[in-house]
Design an enzyme around this catalytic site. Sequence first.
Site, PDB file in Angstrom:
ATOM      1  CG  HIS A  98      -2.097  -1.335   1.100  1.00 40.82           C
ATOM      2  ND1 HIS A  98      -3.112  -0.790   0.970  1.00 40.82           N
ATOM      3  CD2 HIS A  98      -1.869  -2.372   0.943  1.00 40.82           C
ATOM      4  CE1 HIS A  98      -3.979  -2.078   0.970  1.00 40.82           C
ATOM      5  NE2 HIS A  98      -3.217  -2.695   1.048  1.00 40.82           N
ATOM      6  CB  ILE A  99       0.422   4.564  -1.263  1.00 44.68           C
ATOM      7  CG1 ILE A  99      -0.239   4.165  -2.583  1.00 44.68           C
ATOM      8  CG2 ILE A  99       1.018   6.039  -1.420  1.00 44.68           C
ATOM      9  CD1 ILE A  99       0.611   3.830  -3.807  1.00 44.68           C
ATOM     10  CG  HIS A 100       5.289   5.443   3.592  1.00 42.06           C
ATOM     11  ND1 HIS A 100       5.217   4.975   4.950  1.00 42.06           N
ATOM     12  CD2 HIS A 100       6.245   6.446   3.609  1.00 42.06           C
ATOM     13  CE1 HIS A 100       5.766   5.786   5.598  1.00 42.06           C
ATOM     14  NE2 HIS A 100       6.577   6.573   4.884  1.00 42.06           N
ATOM     15  N   PRO A 101       3.018   7.489   2.984  1.00 42.77           N
ATOM     16  CG  PRO A 101       3.149   9.518   4.369  1.00 42.77           C
ATOM     17  CD  PRO A 101       3.507   8.814   2.852  1.00 42.77           C
ATOM     18  CD  GLU A 105       2.488   3.222   5.509  1.00 44.45           C
ATOM     19  OE1 GLU A 105       3.498   2.340   4.838  1.00 44.45           O
ATOM     20  OE2 GLU A 105       2.459   4.234   5.753  1.00 44.45           O
TER      21      GLU A 105
END
Length: 125
Positions: A98-101, A105
Amino acid sequence: MLGYAVYTEPQVGRVGMTLKQAHKQGITAREVTLPMAHIARSIEWGHDLGFYRMVIDTQTNLILGATLLGYETAELVHVFLSLMEAKATWQVLEQSVHIHPTYGEALPSLARLLVGDDMPTCPNM
């Protein structure tokens, strides 16, 4: 598959069964919980009240349900709705990126609480 969200502060997102409901149906299940206070985005934004909880079938590794309590959880419950509709195992979530931040995630981190726990592996991972 039914899910719902309650737009309280913090929000609640729910789908599927609780551990108690699974056991009542005779399913060998367990749950894992990740407190919001352990999620980087929650700490960064000061939204550390709540938790992510997932219930899985220990025989099939299927995700049976999720309870999400915290900031933006009404948005995140859709991840579980999709996985459960697709009959995905907890390993599918654990292996996702998943995309951070983001709050999302932390969902694979929730599943990683099951890794190395002598969980049976599912041949359809």
